[in-house]
Motif scaffolding. Structure first.
Motif, PDB file in Angstrom:
ATOM      1  N   PRO A  24      25.420  20.511   6.237  1.00  0.00           N
ATOM      2  CA  PRO A  24      25.502  20.657   4.773  1.00  0.00           C
ATOM      3  C   PRO A  24      25.915  19.369   4.063  1.00  0.00           C
ATOM      4  CG  PRO A  24      27.366  21.725   5.848  1.00  0.00           C
ATOM      5  CD  PRO A  24      26.413  21.359   6.931  1.00  0.00           C
ATOM      6  N   GLU A  25      26.594  18.496   4.798  1.00  0.00           N
ATOM      7  CA  GLU A  25      27.046  17.247   4.166  1.00  0.00           C
ATOM      8  C   GLU A  25      25.878  16.331   3.780  1.00  0.00           C
ATOM      9  OE1 GLU A  25      26.610  16.532   8.517  1.00  0.00           O
ATOM     10  OE2 GLU A  25      27.584  18.075   7.294  1.00  0.00           O
ATOM     11  N   LYS A  26      24.697  16.595   4.333  1.00  0.00           N
ATOM     12  CA  LYS A  26      23.524  15.773   4.025  1.00  0.00           C
ATOM     13  C   LYS A  26      22.728  16.304   2.823  1.00  0.00           C
ATOM     14  CE  LYS A  26      22.817  13.916   8.670  1.00  0.00           C
ATOM     15  NZ  LYS A  26      21.843  13.729   9.787  1.00  0.00           N
ATOM     16  N   ILE A  27      23.124  17.468   2.320  1.00  0.00           N
ATOM     17  CA  ILE A  27      22.412  18.070   1.186  1.00  0.00           C
ATOM     18  C   ILE A  27      22.976  17.496  -0.113  1.00  0.00           C
ATOM     19  CG2 ILE A  27      21.712  20.210   0.072  1.00  0.00           C
ATOM     20  CD1 ILE A  27      20.774  19.925   2.963  1.00  0.00           C
ATOM     21  N   PRO A  28      22.121  16.967  -0.998  1.00  0.00           N
ATOM     22  CA  PRO A  28      22.616  16.406  -2.265  1.00  0.00           C
ATOM     23  C   PRO A  28      23.325  17.462  -3.111  1.00  0.00           C
ATOM     24  CG  PRO A  28      20.318  15.780  -1.877  1.00  0.00           C
ATOM     25  CD  PRO A  28      20.670  16.826  -0.850  1.00  0.00           C
ATOM     26  N   MET A  29      24.284  17.028  -3.900  1.00  0.00           N
ATOM     27  CA  MET A  29      25.033  17.947  -4.747  1.00  0.00           C
ATOM     28  C   MET A  29      24.125  18.628  -5.768  1.00  0.00           C
ATOM     29  SD  MET A  29      27.803  19.433  -5.151  1.00  0.00           S
ATOM     30  CE  MET A  29      28.718  18.450  -3.957  1.00  0.00           C
ATOM     31  N   THR A  30      23.038  17.965  -6.158  1.00  0.00           N
ATOM     32  CA  THR A  30      22.110  18.587  -7.112  1.00  0.00           C
ATOM     33  C   THR A  30      21.489  19.852  -6.539  1.00  0.00           C
ATOM     34  OG1 THR A  30      20.403  17.084  -6.264  1.00  0.00           O
ATOM     35  CG2 THR A  30      21.499  16.464  -8.326  1.00  0.00           C
ATOM     36  N   ILE A  31      21.333  19.885  -5.220  1.00  0.00           N
ATOM     37  CA  ILE A  31      20.808  21.080  -4.554  1.00  0.00           C
ATOM     38  C   ILE A  31      21.929  22.100  -4.361  1.00  0.00           C
ATOM     39  CG2 ILE A  31      19.708  21.999  -2.470  1.00  0.00           C
ATOM     40  CD1 ILE A  31      17.831  20.215  -4.013  1.00  0.00           C
TER      41      ILE A  31
END
Length: 205
Positions: A24-31
């Motif tokens: 999950p740390e690789k998912i952008p905050m916009t997502i």
């Protein structure tokens, strides 16, 4: 991610997106900010063992608690894997014991691990090599031997830190761990664990 973001911003009314990731740390905050987030945790060995015992009872399979525990540990957090292993063992007969599980899964077991750990603790290289050769000759997989040895050393480390922690006695008896404990310092066990993990990684190649 930009393409995914556009889809999430303007989703079809009839669609529900369910996304899963182990990173999950690789998912952008916009997502992330547009999602409801749920953390799924590994199932504990105790919960898996209890479920195996329940299902075995429903299916009229006679299984011991010790055998259920070994299945749970080997499943490594996966309920589906535990039930698949139960199926394999049940084919061998209606009575599933620790010996049945060890035979089906090629598990080393207490006696072999105890002998190997003792030889390592006493720095008796010829005996350690002989024990390894004997286990290999019995058809035990080298990766399985290293995995179980790592578990055994973990139990030994926990015994030194918390001898009243009951779960460690599923690995071996209190008497056996008490006998082997003086052969190892905490630092030596930690160093051995690190080397074992390196060896298991090297085995992949």
């Amino acid at each position: 991610f930009n393409a995914l973001l556009k889809t999430l911003e303007e989703p079809p009314a009839h669609v529900i997106f369910i996304m899963a990731t182990t990173e999950p740390e690789k998912i952008p905050m916009t997502i992330l900010s547009r999602c409801q987030r749920y953390e799924f945790r590994r199932i504990t060995s105790q919960d898996i063992a209890n479920r195996v015992l329940y299902i075995a009872e429903q299916e009229h399979i006679d299984i011991t608690k010790g055998a259920a525990h070994i299945l749970a540990v080997q499943a490594d957090g996966g309920m589906r894997d535990a039930l698949s292993l139960l199926d394999q063992c049940a084919v061998m007969g209606k009575n599933v014991t620790v010996e049945t599980v060890r035979s089906v899964l090629g598990i080393v077991g207490r006696e072999g691990l105890r002998a190997l750990t003792k030889a390592i603790g006493e720095q008796d290289l010829p005996q350690a090599l002989k024990t390894m050769n004997d286990l290999a000759a019995q058809g035990k997989d080298v990766r399985q031997i290293l995995t179980e040895l790592s578990e055994y050393l973990r139990a030994l480390l926990l015994y030194q830190a918390a001898p009243h922690y009951g779960d460690i006695y599923l690995t071996d008896t209190e008497e056996a761990l008490k006998t082997l404990s003086p052969l190892f310092t905490e630092a030596r066990i930690v160093a051995a664990q690190q080397r074992l993990h390196e060896a298991m990684e090297e085995l992949r190649w």
